[in-house]
Design an enzyme around this catalytic site. Sequence first.
Site, short mmCIF file in Angstrom:
data_model
loop_
_atom_site.label_atom_id
_atom_site.label_comp_id
_atom_site.label_asym_id
_atom_site.label_seq_id
_atom_site.Cartn_x
_atom_site.Cartn_y
_atom_site.Cartn_z
N ASP A 1 -65.03 -35.03 -65.52
CA ASP A 1 -64.46 -35.65 -64.33
C ASP A 1 -63.44 -34.74 -63.67
O ASP A 1 -62.40 -34.44 -64.25
CB ASP A 1 -63.76 -36.96 -64.73
N MET B 1 -64.72 -35.89 -58.01
CA MET B 1 -64.02 -36.92 -57.24
C MET B 1 -63.02 -36.21 -56.35
O MET B 1 -61.81 -36.27 -56.56
CB MET B 1 -63.34 -37.91 -58.21
N HIS C 1 -69.87 -35.23 -69.94
CA HIS C 1 -69.51 -35.71 -68.60
C HIS C 1 -68.10 -35.22 -68.28
O HIS C 1 -67.15 -35.49 -69.02
CB HIS C 1 -69.59 -37.24 -68.56
N SER D 1 -67.38 -38.85 -71.89
CA SER D 1 -66.53 -38.34 -70.82
C SER D 1 -65.30 -37.65 -71.42
O SER D 1 -64.48 -38.29 -72.09
CB SER D 1 -66.07 -39.47 -69.91
N ASP E 1 -71.15 -45.17 -64.94
CA ASP E 1 -69.88 -44.51 -65.26
C ASP E 1 -68.70 -45.46 -65.14
O ASP E 1 -68.30 -45.84 -64.04
CB ASP E 1 -69.71 -43.30 -64.34
N MET F 1 -70.82 -46.03 -60.03
CA MET F 1 -69.48 -46.25 -60.58
C MET F 1 -69.31 -47.73 -60.92
O MET F 1 -69.43 -48.60 -60.05
CB MET F 1 -68.39 -45.84 -59.57
N MET G 1 -60.88 -34.50 -60.58
CA MET G 1 -60.17 -35.34 -59.59
C MET G 1 -59.12 -34.52 -58.86
O MET G 1 -58.44 -33.71 -59.49
CB MET G 1 -59.46 -36.49 -60.32
N HIS H 1 -68.77 -34.49 -62.46
CA HIS H 1 -68.57 -35.57 -61.51
C HIS H 1 -67.36 -35.21 -60.65
O HIS H 1 -66.23 -35.29 -61.11
CB HIS H 1 -68.34 -36.87 -62.31
#
Length: 220
Positions: free
Chosen positions: A36, A69, A34, A9, A176, A138, A38, A67
């Site tokens: 993320d 979010m 990966h 990540s 994750d 998660m 957000m 991913h």
Amino acid sequence: MSTKLIAPSILAADFGNLQRDIEMVNNSEADWFHIDIMDGVFVPNISFGMPVLKTISKHANKTIDVHLMIVDPDRYIKTFAELGSNILSVHYEACTHLHRTLQAIKAEGMKAGVALNPHTNINVLEDTINDIDLVCVMSVNPGFGGQSFIENTFNKVKQLKELIIKKGASTLIEIDGGVTNKNAKALIDTGADVLVAGSYVFKSEDQPNTIKDLKAIANS
Ligand code: DX5
Ligand code: ZN
């Protein structure tokens, strides 16, 4: 049995040396990046956005697993495809019309993933599992790296694996949050296919070797 995958990540990378850390992953035994994203609304943190993902895509030579979010992810599906995402995961909790969202992701040529918060039961995916390429379970509450692994994840992975088999789906199970050499093997044995690891990889002394070890444990 198919090869089990490791996805470092990038949230835990050194952003001041982003290209160096991307090259480290390129040259390691890792399988995916990966990423993320957000928005500070769906989760209480803001990570990075489109310009940074563009840079990552430019240098990365492995599958880009994004991913999201964020609330209302439908607004950005096309953008994330254009930015080089290969897999796009949205949160179940952020989608009013999940089935439509999954079709929209696939229409842009990406694999469609669904992430589930720790409080969300696996059974909410009963009617969509055959449309989902990857479920991101998660194992921490989303928003931050470096949190400790929630043990109930094992029960969820077991239930999810049963659902996938029952429905004859080919969905991959990704874990994750809080993944280390301590829980990797047990997660794989319970049914996981992909292990995301942020802090465990990037805070280690010898990052390529940590990835190598994790990959070996996952495939032992
Ligand atoms: C958490 C993110 C994770 C995080 C994992 O919201 O979705 O991908 O980067 O980090 P570690 O492995 O440090 O728990
Ligand atoms: Zn993530």
